[in-house]
Structures are given as C-alpha cells and as structure tokens.
Write an enzyme that holds these catalytic residues in place. Structure first.
Site, short mmCIF file in Angstrom:
data_model
loop_
_atom_site.label_atom_id
_atom_site.label_comp_id
_atom_site.label_asym_id
_atom_site.label_seq_id
_atom_site.Cartn_x
_atom_site.Cartn_y
_atom_site.Cartn_z
N LYS A 41 -8.32 -4.67 -3.61
CA LYS A 41 -8.23 -4.30 -2.19
C LYS A 41 -9.39 -4.91 -1.43
O LYS A 41 -10.52 -4.96 -1.93
CB LYS A 41 -8.22 -2.77 -2.06
CG LYS A 41 -7.96 -2.28 -0.63
CD LYS A 41 -7.86 -0.76 -0.59
CE LYS A 41 -7.65 -0.24 0.82
NZ LYS A 41 -7.54 1.23 0.87
N SER B 241 -3.72 3.31 3.15
CA SER B 241 -4.17 2.00 3.59
C SER B 241 -4.06 0.92 2.52
O SER B 241 -4.18 -0.26 2.82
CB SER B 241 -5.64 2.11 4.05
OG SER B 241 -6.47 2.52 2.96
N SER C 173 -4.65 7.20 0.30
CA SER C 173 -4.39 5.77 0.50
C SER C 173 -4.04 4.99 -0.76
O SER C 173 -3.70 3.82 -0.69
CB SER C 173 -5.59 5.10 1.18
OG SER C 173 -5.69 5.54 2.51
#
Length: 485
Positions: free
Chosen positions: A79, A154, A178
């Site tokens: 990420k 996210s 997330s």
C-alpha cells in the site's frame, strides 16, 4: 490454473522442485498487471526492474541451496502509505507525488528478509481517508468483480490487486476497517492484527492510535504466513507491543468444537442488507454444525462508534498532517509571499477535498472551548466500546458478524454524501476503537457480489481468529471463486 491463484505451498513446491523459477513467477505477475490493471487501477508505481533483479538473486539462492525465507519468491504489493526505499511513496496524494523515501518501513524490511518480492505500490484513498478508493488523487480503483463498483477503501488497491491476480499478497493499513471492508467487497481475506502487534514504523500516519498494518491474501493460511513474517516487537515504534509471537500456522487445525461464538444483535440489525445477513447466518449455522456454540449478545455502545471514530481519527489526522507544509518534503507551492502563504498554498494545492474536510473537523474538535465537548467525550465513548468487547470476551472466544452492511456499491453513488459513506464502516470501526484483531473472509455472494464474514478476537489472540477462519474456509469454497477478467 494461473500461478498467481495457487496457494503458498503449491508455489513453493514448484519452486523447490525447479518446475518454476522466481523470475518466471514475477514475469507472469507483470504480464497479468499489463493485461488487467488499465481496467482495475490498483497500482500507482511499479517496481519492475527492481523486482526482476530480486527474483534473479532469489533464483541464485535456490540454486545454491541457501536457507530460504518464509515468503520465498512471492510477488507482493505494498500500500502506498508504507514507505519503500527508492520506490515512490505518494499516499495517493499530489502532496507527495515526488516523494522517494530513503529508508524502508519495518514491515517492508521484514518482507525482504522473508524473501518476498516487492512488485509495486498500491493505490488507496488519499492519506488513507475514505471507504471507496474514490479519494485517490490519481485515479479510482475498480472492483474486479464489477468494474462499475468500488473496491472499498482505503486499501482498495491492496484488495483489488489480490482479487485480480496482480499480486500474490498485499499489505494494507487498517484505521477504521480499511483492510477488512475492501477485502469483503473484493472477495479476499483481510486481517487487521491487534494494535501494536505489527510495527507502524514507516507507515505514514493518519490516526496514530488506530492505524495498523496487516495482510490481504487469497486464503487464511497465506494470511497466517504473512502475519508470521511481519509480526513482532520493534524498538523503532513506541506503540509496538513486546509480546511473544506464537506459531500462527499451528492454529489452523480445522477444529472449532466447543468454541463459544458471540453474535452481536447490533451487527445483524437495521441497515444490514438481507443478502449479507443470509450469508452470515448460513456461515454461523455451518460453524454450529462443526461443534461451536453460537449465542446472541449485545454490544450496546456500538451506536456511538462512528461518531466517536470520526472525531478521534480526524483530530489525530489534524495533528499528524501538520508536518506537510511544503518546506521539508513533498510538493511546494510557487510564488508564495511569506511562510504562512507557503503553508496555505502548498496545503490548498496538495490536499484533496476529503483530507481537507477531516483536517478541519479535527482542528475544530481540538480547539479551545470544544475539546471537552467533542474530543474528550469521544475518548470516553471509546472506553465504553472497548469495555463492551472486554465483557463479551469474558464468556466467548470470538465475536462474529458481517464485515460490511452491504456488498460493494457503484462508483459515484455516495461520493457526494460523506455521512452515508462513513456509515459503510459501521461494523468495522468498533473493532478498531477497541484495538482487537479481526479478519474478513469470503462467505458467499449477494446479488453476484462478494460478502465478507468478520471474525473478531481477544487482544493478541490472532491464533483463535485464524483457527475459526481457517476451519470455516476448509469447509467452504467461497475463497476459491475468482472474478471473470
């Protein structure tokens, strides 16, 4: 069968028997990305040359008979809020569009030590603020199961990349759901460890008392492997917990006989889609048939979780994001008359609408005259929410419910209604506030879209969470379903 869809043991068997090289595995991953990612949008930066160099080094290691790491040769996506030395790290923000870190996050170093291969950096909501991955300042991510729908956020890029076969596994970060919510939307496994189990050193901070790094994988066993590699104390992280790390793989016994499962009535009530509820109830019935005891309980302060979370997370974000000022790193606005103008212009140009919204909310909640009314009250609500979990865990081994109240929604459907968007995390936020571990595993489909089952455990009891998740997975086929791309 595509190599990328095989489990860790199958890949390692092929590597060790010389049926496959690490370079071939990495090259297939990049071929898949080139074929699919224009439609998905999971990656922001690719590390093709670096990944192939690593693959060649690992092939040499294999040929020489050197000891191999736990995740040997596996292509991993990271990420884009986890810093990687020499690989651009943007947090999906224009503010950091030119930021190349000079060190690795602890988890990235641990993956390297475990012989994983970093493929690239994954798209996300800007600074991890969002639940749909539509807040990326570069481009949204699309759900591999339906390209007109969101992948969740996210960590939308992390979940979508694994679901689409563009990474063997991925690392995400979970502040209020997330990792788990996008895992649910994309039909993959997402694990949020106990707060403090995995080092946050090198994770760009959003809300420091909530952020936690965890794995996104295709199945539960692979999640246990990745957690084994990244968990552990780190003296570079002041919130890191100095606890013994058990053998998570030994927990995957397939047996849940006698385990006590709590089902909060608040997690199965109004607002939860009928199709989601049906799949979760079927999963609970299966676990009951395997010998577990399933009983309804109450977590009475759940209704305050979303309000408390957005006050606390936004307040911490207001403080953490103050370091982005256009002076030390990141994009700097030109033609500024003085220092205050430089701050104002750099932040106006660098931050997107959702980030600005949360900074303003957090700054307001922390301001003189409002601190007691908002921030302090939210902290008290957090304490009550954690107490609810503590009381249930006195009698039960795990808590189970849906991960998200609905399947993935359409792109653009909620972008103009932040409150509706925030409510998508209503079932994951209480877990984050309490700091306990939870995993989302696929448990079926509603309207042709994946549904996630959330299994919540006691602090630092990831073994029991993985045990229940693994037992459920071994008796179902949901995790083997793949989107048609």
């Amino acid at each position: 069968m595509s190599l990328i869809n095989q489990n860790l043991k199958e890949i390692h068997s092929k590597l060790h028997q010389k049926e496959l090289s690490v370079l071939e595995l990495v090259e297939e991953t990049f071929r898949t990305i080139s074929e699919r990612d224009e439609r998905i949008g999971a990656y922001l930066t690719l590390n093709e040359e670096g990944a192939k160099n690593t693959a060649r080094r690992l092939d040499d290691k294999l040929a020489s008979g050197e000891e191999r790491g736990l995740l040997f040769g596996l292509p991993a996506g990271i990420k884009d809020n986890i810093v990687t030395e020499g690989i651009r790290t943007t947090c999906a923000s224009q503010f950091l569009s030119n930021f190349n870190p000079v060190y690795d996050a602890t988890v990235v170093r641990k993956l390297r030590e475990a012989d994983a291969v970093t493929i690239g950096k994954l798209n996300m909501d800007e600074f991890a603020m969002g639940g749909s991955n539509e807040n990326s300042s570069f481009h949204p991510v699309r759900n591999p199961w339906d390209l007109e729908r969101v992948p969740g956020g996210s960590s939308g890029g992390s979940a979508a990349s694994v679901a689409a076969g563009e990474a063997y596994f991925a690392l995400g970060s979970d502040t209020g759901g997330s990792i788990r919510q996008p895992a649910s939307y994309c039909g993959v496994v997402g694990l949020k460890p106990t707060y403090g189990l995995v080092s946050r050193f090198g994770l760009v901070a959003f809300a420091s008392s909530l952020d936690q790094i965890g794995p996104v994988t295709k199945n539960v066993e692979d999640a246990a492997y990745v957690l084994q590699a990244i968990a552990g104390y780190d003296n570079m992280d002041s919130t890191s917990a100095n606890v013994d790390i058990p053998d998570y793989l030994s927990a995957l016994t397939g047996d849940v006989k006698g385990l006590r499962i709590a089902v909060p009535k608040e997690y199965m009530g109004e607002g939860v889609d009928a199709g989601v509820k049906q799949q979760v109830q079927a999963a609970l019935k299966l676990l009951e048939g395997m010998g577990a005891v399933v009983e309804e309980v109450s977590l009475p302060h759940t209704e305050y979780a979303v309000a408390a979370y957005y006050l606390l997370a936004s307040s911490e974000a207001s403080s953490n994001l103050a370091r982005f000022d256009g002076v030390r790193y990141g994009v700097r606005a030109g033609q500024s008359g003085n220092l205050l103008d430089l701050y104002l212009e750099s932040r106006s140009q660098g931050f997107g609408p959702e980030v600005k919204r949360r900074i303003m909310l957090g700054t307001y909640a922390l301001s003189s005259g409002y601190y007691d009314a908002f921030y302090l009250k939210a902290q008290k609500a957090r304490t009550l929410i954690k107490r609810d979990f503590d009381q249930v865990f006195e009698q039960y081994d795990v808590i189970i419910g849906p991960t998200a109240p609905t399947p993935a929604f359409k792109l653009g459907a909620q972008v103009d209604n932040p409150l509706t968007m925030y409510l998508n995390d209503i079932l994951t936020i209480p877990v984050s506030l309490a700091g306990v571990p939870a995993i989302s595993v696929p448990c079926g489909f509603s309207e042709g879209l994946p549904v996630g089952l959330q299994i919540i455990g006691k602090p630092f009891d990831e073994s029991t969470v993985l045990r229940v998740a693994g037992a459920f997975e071994q008796n179902t086929e949901h995790h083997k379903q793949r989107p048609n791309l």
